[in-house]
Scaffold this motif. Structure first.
Motif, PDB file in Angstrom:
ATOM      1  N   LYS A 197       0.795  -1.292   0.105  1.00  0.00           N
ATOM      2  CA  LYS A 197       0.002  -0.055   0.026  1.00  0.00           C
ATOM      3  C   LYS A 197       0.887   1.349  -0.014  1.00  0.00           C
ATOM      4  O   LYS A 197       0.690   2.276  -0.818  1.00  0.00           O
ATOM      5  CB  LYS A 197      -1.020  -0.023   1.434  1.00  0.00           C
ATOM      6  N   SER A 241       2.276   1.759  -3.255  1.00  0.00           N
ATOM      7  CA  SER A 241       1.345   2.336  -4.451  1.00  0.00           C
ATOM      8  C   SER A 241       1.194   3.667  -4.307  1.00  0.00           C
ATOM      9  O   SER A 241       0.630   4.202  -5.354  1.00  0.00           O
ATOM     10  CB  SER A 241      -0.063   1.436  -4.143  1.00  0.00           C
ATOM     11  N   ALA A 281      -0.869  -4.618  -5.755  1.00  0.00           N
ATOM     12  CA  ALA A 281      -1.579  -5.633  -4.769  1.00  0.00           C
ATOM     13  C   ALA A 281      -0.858  -6.949  -4.701  1.00  0.00           C
ATOM     14  O   ALA A 281      -1.039  -7.687  -3.899  1.00  0.00           O
ATOM     15  CB  ALA A 281      -2.856  -5.593  -5.343  1.00  0.00           C
TER      16      ALA A 281
END
Length: 322
Positions: free
Chosen positions: A124, A127, A135
């Motif tokens: 996360k 990202s 993911a």
């Protein structure tokens, strides 16, 4: 000399406080402008490739004009009041353009998550700073992703705007940031952005061509000062510096791969679509979270090397011109 002082003070401010969340930031305003223009262009042009191409050109012209002219006029007005007011405002502008501290802070969130054995959180955090899909990434891929983005952004987030600051002050650096922000938002080669973002992507390649190569040599010098493998950084740079879809991104990524003994690059998913890329470097070490810390150290020393080098050139120029 006041411009030199504003750049140095802005750089030190960035190292000290970074970009606290919630603070107003001009790059966000540029991003909002790009987003608004993109919506207007799509509403008018629909899906027609030729119209989208022309609309993308209009976006580039408007963003470049405003990115340069607004800070230029602000500094011009400040200078008519008092030179020191201009100095203070330009220092703040330079500080807002640099991203040294924030690049370190955001990448270290990935490091902290992995050190806590929380791979989902690491994905996360990654990202937030990369464009690829995260993911399904393994821990090693997450680490390499963090290293790659720090290496690439050392060029376009620090050394490139620094170079343009020394050439034309904060207005020229903001012009560069406008170009770079357009590329990061609409400069993709997928079906959605192929036409509307083509001019933005090409202009970003041009704007980064020289800075990326300057940054690569600064990073090779920094790899020596930080005790990393400068010799291998040199070898991998000359071998793999074009192993990327962009003509500029692998310039610094190849140096980082060589210095850290990692294999970077390779295939990744972007917006659910597999994008094939060449690998960069040799797989001499297994990627570990420590490599993120090492990359950040390399980024800091690269930034300082660039600042000292540009400052020296500026001083020589002022001395010879005077």
């Amino acid at each position: 000399m006041m411009l030199l002082g504003a750049i140095v003070c802005g750089f030190l401010l960035d190292l000290a406080i970074g970009d606290p969340h919630g603070w107003p930031h001009p790059i966000i305003l540029i991003g909002n402008l790009i987003s608004w223009l993109e919506k207007r262009v799509r509403a008018v042009c629909g899906t027609d490739p030729d119209k989208l191409l022309r609309g993308g050109f209009i976006i580039v012209v408007v963003v470049c004009f405003l990115s340069f002219s607004v800070p230029y006029l602000i500094l011009l007005a400040a200078g008519t009041v008092h030179p020191w007011l201009r100095f203070v405002i330009e220092t703040i502008m330079c500080y807002q353009i640099f991203c040294t501290r924030s690049l370190r802070d955001e990448s270290m969130k990935v490091y902290d998550a992995l050190e806590a054995h929380d791979l989902p959180l690491g994905r996360k955090m990654l990202s937030w700073i990369v464009g690829r899909d995260t993911a399904e990434l393994s821990e090693e891929e997450v680490i390499k992703g963090a290293v790659e983005t720090v290496a690439e952004n050392t060029a376009d987030g620090i050394i490139a705007p620094m170079l343009y600051m020394f050439i034309g002050g904060a207005p020229l650096a903001f012009l560069y940031k406008g170009i770079n922000t357009m590329d990061s938002m609409i400069g993709y080669k997928d079906e959605k952005f192929l036409y509307i973002g083509r001019y933005a992507a090409k202009l970003d390649d041009i704007a980064n061509y020289i800075p990326a190569r300057i940054c690569a040599f600064c990073m090779m010098a920094a790899s020596f000062f930080t005790g990393l493998d400068a010799k291998n950084a040199w070898i991998i740079f000359w071998r793999d510096r074009y192993h990327h879809l962009s003509p500029n991104s692998a310039q610094t990524e190849s140096v980082a791969a060589g210095a850290l003994h990692l294999m970077l690059g390779g295939d990744h998913y972007y917006f659910g679509k597999l994008v094939h890329k060449e690998t960069i470097g040799d797989d001499l070490e297994h990627a570990a979270s420590l490599h993120i810390k090492q990359m950040n150290l390399l980024m800091y020393f690269t930034s300082i090397t660039g600042l000292l080098g540009f400052s020296l050139l500026q001083a020589v120029y002022l001395f010879t011109a005077g």
